[in-house]
Design a protein around this motif. Sequence first.
Motif, short mmCIF file in Angstrom:
data_model
loop_
_atom_site.label_atom_id
_atom_site.label_comp_id
_atom_site.label_asym_id
_atom_site.label_seq_id
_atom_site.Cartn_x
_atom_site.Cartn_y
_atom_site.Cartn_z
N ASP A 61 99.30 47.37 84.33
CA ASP A 61 100.20 47.20 85.47
C ASP A 61 101.36 48.18 85.42
O ASP A 61 101.97 48.49 86.45
CB ASP A 61 100.76 45.78 85.50
CG ASP A 61 99.69 44.75 85.76
OD1 ASP A 61 99.63 43.77 85.00
OD2 ASP A 61 98.92 44.92 86.72
N LEU B 292 106.17 43.57 88.21
CA LEU B 292 105.11 42.60 88.45
C LEU B 292 105.30 41.83 89.75
O LEU B 292 104.32 41.44 90.39
CB LEU B 292 105.02 41.62 87.28
CG LEU B 292 104.53 42.21 85.96
CD1 LEU B 292 104.56 41.14 84.86
CD2 LEU B 292 103.14 42.81 86.09
N ASP B 293 106.56 41.64 90.17
CA ASP B 293 106.84 40.88 91.39
C ASP B 293 106.76 41.70 92.67
O ASP B 293 106.71 41.14 93.76
CB ASP B 293 108.24 40.24 91.31
CG ASP B 293 108.33 39.15 90.26
OD1 ASP B 293 107.26 38.65 89.83
OD2 ASP B 293 109.46 38.80 89.86
N ASP B 294 106.76 43.01 92.56
CA ASP B 294 106.77 43.86 93.76
C ASP B 294 105.70 44.95 93.62
O ASP B 294 105.97 46.08 93.24
CB ASP B 294 108.16 44.48 93.95
CG ASP B 294 108.31 45.20 95.28
OD1 ASP B 294 107.29 45.43 95.97
OD2 ASP B 294 109.46 45.56 95.62
N LYS B 295 104.48 44.57 93.94
CA LYS B 295 103.32 45.47 93.78
C LYS B 295 103.45 46.72 94.67
O LYS B 295 103.01 47.80 94.30
CB LYS B 295 102.01 44.74 94.11
CG LYS B 295 101.73 43.56 93.22
CD LYS B 295 101.44 43.98 91.80
CE LYS B 295 101.03 42.77 90.99
NZ LYS B 295 101.03 43.03 89.56
N SER C 271 109.62 42.16 85.15
CA SER C 271 109.54 41.21 86.26
C SER C 271 109.58 41.92 87.60
O SER C 271 108.81 41.58 88.52
CB SER C 271 110.70 40.20 86.19
OG SER C 271 110.56 39.39 85.06
N ARG C 272 110.45 42.91 87.74
CA ARG C 272 110.56 43.63 89.01
C ARG C 272 109.26 44.32 89.37
O ARG C 272 108.83 44.28 90.53
CB ARG C 272 111.70 44.64 88.93
CG ARG C 272 113.07 43.99 88.91
CD ARG C 272 114.16 44.97 88.62
NE ARG C 272 114.44 45.82 89.79
CZ ARG C 272 115.35 46.78 89.79
NH1 ARG C 272 116.06 47.03 88.72
NH2 ARG C 272 115.55 47.49 90.88
N THR D 84 106.26 48.32 95.60
CA THR D 84 107.18 49.26 94.94
C THR D 84 106.53 49.86 93.70
O THR D 84 106.66 51.06 93.44
CB THR D 84 108.50 48.56 94.57
OG1 THR D 84 109.13 48.13 95.78
CG2 THR D 84 109.44 49.48 93.81
N GLU E 143 113.85 42.45 82.64
CA GLU E 143 114.07 42.43 84.09
C GLU E 143 113.15 43.45 84.78
O GLU E 143 112.56 43.17 85.82
CB GLU E 143 115.53 42.77 84.42
CG GLU E 143 115.79 42.87 85.91
CD GLU E 143 117.16 43.46 86.22
OE1 GLU E 143 117.33 43.92 87.37
OE2 GLU E 143 118.04 43.47 85.35
#
Length: 132
Positions: A29, A91-94, A88-89, A96, A85
């Motif tokens: 990822d 993984l949370d915003d594919k 997380s950023r 971007t 952080e």
Amino acid sequence: EIAQCLVGSEMCIRDRFREDIIELFKIADMFMFTSRQEGLPVALMQAMACKLPVLCSKIRGNVDLIKDSEGGYMYNCEDVDGFAEGISRILDDKETAARMGECNFSKISGYDRNVVNKIMKKIYVSMGEGNE
């Protein structure tokens, strides 16, 4: 010897030498590079060529390749909370993350062996022009 660690529910593998790095990059990822010192960050360049978003330390070599928030996120190498952080950023915003990966691929394409060879050839030819 391979050391394995759990990151949340995902498995990551750390090793000293592998021949299947590109295949691993293709299923990753992101690429996280927390080095304290690098010369030429070849692993980072390989990850960029595989269109991965990057989390890396703000050190020589890395700062020449990654622009913070464009190709990934940069932190001081000791900033554990920052790296967490960043994970997380990404993984949370594919969307971007994909844009960062494309940005990295575009940037690293300029370092392709064929491109560099052409540039070097021009330099050497121009150096020899006045010495005939």
